[in-house]
Enzyme design. Structure first.
Site, PDB file in Angstrom:
ATOM      1  CG  ASP A  35      -2.010  -0.978   1.210  1.00 27.16           C
ATOM      2  OD1 ASP A  35      -2.089  -1.743   0.232  1.00 27.16           O
ATOM      3  OD2 ASP A  35      -2.808  -1.010   2.169  1.00 27.16           O
ATOM      4  CG  HIS A 175       2.051  -0.022   4.503  1.00 25.04           C
ATOM      5  ND1 HIS A 175       1.815  -1.033   5.412  1.00 25.04           N
ATOM      6  CD2 HIS A 175       0.870   0.631   4.333  1.00 25.04           C
ATOM      7  CE1 HIS A 175       0.545  -0.998   5.785  1.00 25.04           C
ATOM      8  NE2 HIS A 175      -0.049   0.003   5.149  1.00 25.04           N
TER       9      HIS A 175
END
Length: 215
Positions: A35, A175
């Site tokens: 992400d 992430h």
């Protein structure tokens, strides 16, 4: 002490019918997702680590980051990974009105040709989710979160969270951000090595509506 669950809460899974938390898999397969990119340098380093293990993955991209790093998006796709949308400005659905949230999604979607969408923070209201699904998007949540965004954890601890909780079909969240990199850079290779040794394969999420498991 962590203030978030490693496994996505079972009760919340049932509030998002049609949401994708885990794929039904009889084979040893993991779906790694990333992400908040694309991020200059960090996403590139992440791609290099994945290349070393031939691990196709899925990247949920923020529109404003695409504006700053368009060339990285092409690199992600060139290396065989799949992209999805993560709103234009990392909007929190719990704090955003329906019209504003839909605008966030639409703005990012114009830059991300994908039906895969992940709400930032996993926070989305039922009406928001319902409308996005009517618009043909697949809401991708997760089964296991690595905690790489957590400044109180080490990279080894993040790796252990994934190793102890992931199972066949798990969607795992990492992430590719500057904030997460000190932990991601340690955890990701360890996770890839561990599950490779266990006979797992890594796949990107199909850009459509695959089988869902809420278990």
């Amino acid at each position: 002490m962590r203030k978030y669950p490693v496994l996505f809460p079972r009760f919340y899974r049932y509030t998002l019918p049609g949401g994708l938390f885990r794929l039904r898999e009889e084979q040893k397969t993991l779906y790694l997702t990333f992400d908040d990119g694309p991020t200059s340098d960090i996403t590139q380093k992440t791609l290099e680590i994945l290349d070393g293990y031939k691990a196709p993955s899925t990247f949920f991209l923020i529109g404003k980051n695409i504006d700053q790093n368009p060339e990285i998006v092409e690199e992600i796709k060139k290396r065989g990974h799949v992209i999805g949308s993560h709103t234009q400005n990392h909007a929190n659905g719990w704090k955003t009105s329906l019209p504003d949230y839909l605008n966030e999604v639409d703005t990012a979607a114009s830059k991300v040709p994908s039906r895969l969408f992940r709400p930032p923070y996993g926070r989305i209201r039922w009406k928001q989710a319902s409308q996005l699904q009517k618009n043909g998007l697949t809401l991708v949540m997760w089964d296991v979160i690595s905690g790489d965004f957590d400044l109180t954890l080490s990279g080894d601890e993040c790796a252990d969270l994934v190793k102890k909780n992931a199972r066949p079909g798990s969607i795992v969240v990492f992430h590719d951000s500057v904030k997460a990199w000190p932990r991601l850079s340690v955890a990701l290779p360890k996770v890839l090595e561990h599950f490779s040794e266990m006979g797992y394969v890594f796949k990107a999420l199909p850009d459509g509506h695959p089988a869902i498991s809420s278990s």
